[in-house]
Scaffold this motif. Structure first.
Motif, PDB file in Angstrom:
ATOM      1  N   PHE A 185       0.825  -1.206   0.000  1.00 42.87           N
ATOM      2  CA  PHE A 185       0.000   0.000   0.000  1.00 42.87           C
ATOM      3  C   PHE A 185       0.865   1.264   0.000  1.00 42.87           C
ATOM      4  CE2 PHE A 185      -2.206   3.301   2.485  1.00 42.87           C
ATOM      5  CZ  PHE A 185      -3.308   3.495   1.669  1.00 42.87           C
ATOM      6  N   ALA A 186       1.919   1.287   0.831  1.00 43.12           N
ATOM      7  CA  ALA A 186       2.791   2.458   0.878  1.00 43.12           C
ATOM      8  C   ALA A 186       3.521   2.662  -0.438  1.00 43.12           C
ATOM      9  CB  ALA A 186       3.798   2.300   2.026  1.00 43.12           C
ATOM     10  N   GLU A 187       3.941   1.568  -1.074  1.00 37.19           N
ATOM     11  CA  GLU A 187       4.606   1.689  -2.376  1.00 37.19           C
ATOM     12  C   GLU A 187       3.646   2.196  -3.433  1.00 37.19           C
ATOM     13  OE1 GLU A 187       7.508   1.560  -5.286  1.00 37.19           O
ATOM     14  OE2 GLU A 187       7.630   1.532  -3.090  1.00 37.19           O
ATOM     15  N   LEU A 188       2.378   1.756  -3.354  1.00 38.33           N
ATOM     16  CA  LEU A 188       1.381   2.247  -4.303  1.00 38.33           C
ATOM     17  C   LEU A 188       1.150   3.747  -4.130  1.00 38.33           C
ATOM     18  CD1 LEU A 188      -0.725   1.648  -6.486  1.00 38.33           C
ATOM     19  CD2 LEU A 188      -2.353   1.115  -4.655  1.00 38.33           C
ATOM     20  N   LEU A 189       1.068   4.202  -2.879  1.00 34.37           N
ATOM     21  CA  LEU A 189       0.914   5.636  -2.634  1.00 34.37           C
ATOM     22  C   LEU A 189       2.123   6.415  -3.133  1.00 34.37           C
ATOM     23  CD1 LEU A 189      -0.680   5.806   0.937  1.00 34.37           C
ATOM     24  CD2 LEU A 189      -1.797   6.139  -1.266  1.00 34.37           C
ATOM     25  N   ARG A 190       3.319   5.849  -2.935  1.00 35.11           N
ATOM     26  CA  ARG A 190       4.528   6.550  -3.391  1.00 35.11           C
ATOM     27  C   ARG A 190       4.532   6.705  -4.904  1.00 35.11           C
ATOM     28  NH1 ARG A 190       9.420   5.878  -5.456  1.00 35.11           N
ATOM     29  NH2 ARG A 190       8.959   3.697  -5.948  1.00 35.11           N
ATOM     30  N   ILE A 191       4.061   5.668  -5.607  1.00 34.76           N
ATOM     31  CA  ILE A 191       4.038   5.737  -7.067  1.00 34.76           C
ATOM     32  C   ILE A 191       2.964   6.710  -7.553  1.00 34.76           C
ATOM     33  CG2 ILE A 191       3.629   4.388  -9.158  1.00 34.76           C
ATOM     34  CD1 ILE A 191       4.790   1.985  -7.655  1.00 34.76           C
ATOM     35  N   VAL A 192       1.777   6.635  -6.937  1.00 35.88           N
ATOM     36  CA  VAL A 192       0.665   7.462  -7.408  1.00 35.88           C
ATOM     37  C   VAL A 192       0.904   8.932  -7.109  1.00 35.88           C
ATOM     38  CG1 VAL A 192      -1.798   7.928  -7.116  1.00 35.88           C
ATOM     39  CG2 VAL A 192      -0.976   5.555  -7.255  1.00 35.88           C
ATOM     40  N   PHE A 193       1.320   9.225  -5.880  1.00 41.10           N
ATOM     41  CA  PHE A 193       1.495  10.628  -5.468  1.00 41.10           C
ATOM     42  C   PHE A 193       2.931  11.129  -5.641  1.00 41.10           C
ATOM     43  CE2 PHE A 193      -2.139   9.092  -2.985  1.00 41.10           C
ATOM     44  CZ  PHE A 193      -3.083  10.053  -3.313  1.00 41.10           C
ATOM     45  N   VAL A 197       6.613   7.775   3.544  1.00 47.32           N
ATOM     46  CA  VAL A 197       6.299   6.400   3.149  1.00 47.32           C
ATOM     47  C   VAL A 197       6.248   5.493   4.366  1.00 47.32           C
ATOM     48  CG1 VAL A 197       7.090   4.435   1.794  1.00 47.32           C
ATOM     49  CG2 VAL A 197       7.282   6.737   0.861  1.00 47.32           C
ATOM     50  N   VAL A 198       7.184   5.677   5.283  1.00 45.12           N
ATOM     51  CA  VAL A 198       7.199   4.842   6.494  1.00 45.12           C
ATOM     52  C   VAL A 198       5.966   5.116   7.350  1.00 45.12           C
ATOM     53  CG1 VAL A 198       8.432   4.408   8.656  1.00 45.12           C
ATOM     54  CG2 VAL A 198       9.693   4.625   6.523  1.00 45.12           C
ATOM     55  N   ILE A 199       5.551   6.357   7.467  1.00 41.11           N
ATOM     56  CA  ILE A 199       4.353   6.680   8.264  1.00 41.11           C
ATOM     57  C   ILE A 199       3.115   6.036   7.655  1.00 41.11           C
ATOM     58  CG2 ILE A 199       2.838   8.558   8.986  1.00 41.11           C
ATOM     59  CD1 ILE A 199       5.299  10.302   9.318  1.00 41.11           C
ATOM     60  N   TRP A 200       2.967   6.131   6.335  1.00 36.59           N
ATOM     61  CA  TRP A 200       1.811   5.504   5.698  1.00 36.59           C
ATOM     62  C   TRP A 200       1.868   3.996   5.830  1.00 36.59           C
ATOM     63  CZ3 TRP A 200      -2.582   7.526   4.695  1.00 36.59           C
ATOM     64  CH2 TRP A 200      -2.697   8.875   4.367  1.00 36.59           C
ATOM     65  N   TRP A 201       3.064   3.420   5.743  1.00 38.09           N
ATOM     66  CA  TRP A 201       3.190   1.974   5.953  1.00 38.09           C
ATOM     67  C   TRP A 201       2.762   1.585   7.353  1.00 38.09           C
ATOM     68  CZ3 TRP A 201       6.074  -0.517   9.650  1.00 38.09           C
ATOM     69  CH2 TRP A 201       6.134  -1.910   9.545  1.00 38.09           C
ATOM     70  N   PHE A 214      -0.293  -0.830   8.260  1.00 35.22           N
ATOM     71  CA  PHE A 214       0.015  -2.056   9.005  1.00 35.22           C
ATOM     72  C   PHE A 214      -0.924  -2.230  10.195  1.00 35.22           C
ATOM     73  CE2 PHE A 214       2.231  -3.778  12.724  1.00 35.22           C
ATOM     74  CZ  PHE A 214       2.431  -5.081  12.292  1.00 35.22           C
ATOM     75  N   LEU A 215      -1.137  -1.164  10.962  1.00 32.89           N
ATOM     76  CA  LEU A 215      -2.041  -1.257  12.112  1.00 32.89           C
ATOM     77  C   LEU A 215      -3.461  -1.596  11.671  1.00 32.89           C
ATOM     78  CD1 LEU A 215      -0.858   1.763  14.316  1.00 32.89           C
ATOM     79  CD2 LEU A 215      -0.282  -0.655  14.576  1.00 32.89           C
ATOM     80  N   PHE A 216      -3.918  -0.986  10.582  1.00 33.62           N
ATOM     81  CA  PHE A 216      -5.285  -1.230  10.119  1.00 33.62           C
ATOM     82  C   PHE A 216      -5.458  -2.679   9.650  1.00 33.62           C
ATOM     83  CE2 PHE A 216      -8.456  -1.157   6.670  1.00 33.62           C
ATOM     84  CZ  PHE A 216      -9.552  -0.740   7.401  1.00 33.62           C
TER      85      PHE A 216
END
Length: 430
Positions: free
Chosen positions: A154-162, A170-174, A178-180
């Protein structure tokens, strides 16, 4: 159908729904993990072969699903047959209720043995005791790995899209993903309460690990950078014969100045602060409010203001000295030690004071013989906090002790150096 059978069927239906959710969630997790593999292979590794990415994704889906099913089988699965059999045994073993019209002497021995004694009524039932988790199970590890992998995708997808270039973002979004995902996995295996407990445990341990890692990094950084440069002359020489570009020299004069200045300040502060704390908490006289207000106001006093005060009162008439620096440290240490000591004295149980007063002890003897010995460890901690507050001050020392490159063992006459000034001057030197 009787009432007992209806109540027994309700948890069975709930368990069947729970098992249904357990069948769905590993598949969803495996699909998300496989999607993460595809994104990582395509974007990070740079593998643009469609067939290779598809095969890798399928293999990842099978592996993740197999691991999830295997570990979930060893988790807290609900055996419906065993649960129904256990409930039937409990219902069969339930003792008959004694007839209230019969006397205890007329009851059968079996019924008398089943009736609880009065002394056992207050005991806590075995099933009502909280159950503590003693170890991390394999299912917890698999769920954590799956959640981490899905969150990475998911974090890699956000990094690519945005098009995020910040690694911290990226680490914060990961971490959030992860918690969710971890919460959803545990909830579908157990329940919402267990899932929330797992997530809070992960948050606490992760932040504790982060703080510990930063602390370890700081200590190792100082050791690796400082140990190769450390020599015996650092403790035996001063800077009186050393220039900016000359080798040698040490911090002997600064170490002596720090020990003398902080020692004098501690000797002055400890009795005043502890007596003030005793007055505020034990005596609580008419001036307790104004004294507490003054102490709280001093807690927010900037250190440079303390140095200016001592400079105006003492330095302008008697010159720079280590004693002037100690008085500036007294102003900074006094509110910290006083407020901490007062909070420590509040933790002493009131029963100790009431017992001493009931025996006829006066308040001063009660404070000296009962309160202070009981709070000794906390008072030592308060003194350590005060010393830590003052030992690293630089601004007030510039206006009071001024600093010197030679060794001055007299805190009364002449400027005297300390470690904060020593470091500050060496940083500013060429």
């Amino acid at each position: 159908m009787t009432t007992s059978e209806t109540s027994r069927d309700v948890p069975l239906v709930q368990d069947q729904r729970l098992l249904g959710r357990r069948d769905v969630m590993p598949t969803v997790a495996a699909a998300l993990g496989a999607a993460g593999v595809a994104i990582l292979c395509w974007a990070v590794i740079g593998w643009h072969s469609a067939l290779g990415v598809a095969v890798t994704t399928f293999v990842s889906f099978v592996v993740i699903l197999t691991l999830a099913e295997f570990m979930a089988r060893d988790a807290d699965e609900v055996d419906l047959v065993e649960a129904e059999r256990g409930e039937g045994e409990v219902a069969d073993e339930r003792p008959p209720e004694p007839d209230s019209e019969l006397e205890p002497e007329q009851l059968p021995p079996v019924v008398l043995a089943a009736v609880p004694d009065a002394a056992d009524v207050g005991d806590e039932p075995e099933q009502d005791r909280p159950v503590k988790r003693k170890k991390v199970r394999g299912s917890d590890l698999v769920e954590g790995l799956v959640a981490a992998f899905v969150a990475a995708a998911f974090a890699e997808l956000l990094r690519i899209v945005f098009r995020m270039d910040s690694l911290v973002g990226v680490v914060i979004w990961w971490y959030i993903a992860f918690l969710f995902v971890y919460f959803l996995l545990v909830r579908d295996r157990a329940d919402s309460e267990s899932a929330l407990d797992h997530v809070v445990t992960v948050v606490v341990w992760s932040f504790a690990a982060l703080v510990s890692a930063v602390l370890v990094w700081m200590v190792l950084f100082v050791l690796f950078r400082g140990l190769p440069k450390l020599a015996a002359t650092f403790f035996t020489q001063d800077l009186s014969k050393v220039g900016p570009l000359s080798p040698g020299g040490g911090a002997k004069h600064a170490i002596i100045g720090t020990l003398e200045q902080v020692g004098i300040a501690t000797i002055i502060v400890v009795p005043i602060a502890i007596l003030t704390a005793i007055y505020l908490n034990e005596i609580n006289g008419r001036l307790a409010g104004p004294v507490r207000f003054v102490v709280d106001s001093m807690s927010g006093l900037p250190s440079i203001v303390a140095g200016l005060l001592v400079y105006t009162v003492l330095v302008t008439s008697h010159g720079f000295s280590g004693l002037a620096g100690s008085l500036a440290l007294v102003i900074l240490m006094l509110p910290t030690v006083t407020r901490t000591s007062e909070e420590i004295l509040r933790t002493i149980p009131g029963g100790l004071r009431e017992g001493g007063l009931a025996l006829g002890a006066p308040e001063w003897r009660l404070a000296r013989r009962v309160v202070l010995p009981t709070a000794l460890a906390g008072l030592v901690t308060a003194v350590i906090l005060g010393v830590a507050r003052a030992i690293g001050e630089t601004a007030p020392m510039l206006l009071t002790s001024f600093g010197a490159d030679t060794t001055n063992t007299s805190p009364v006459h002449g400027p005297q150096d300390d470690l904060p000034l020593f470091v500050w001057k060496l940083i500013r030197s060429p």
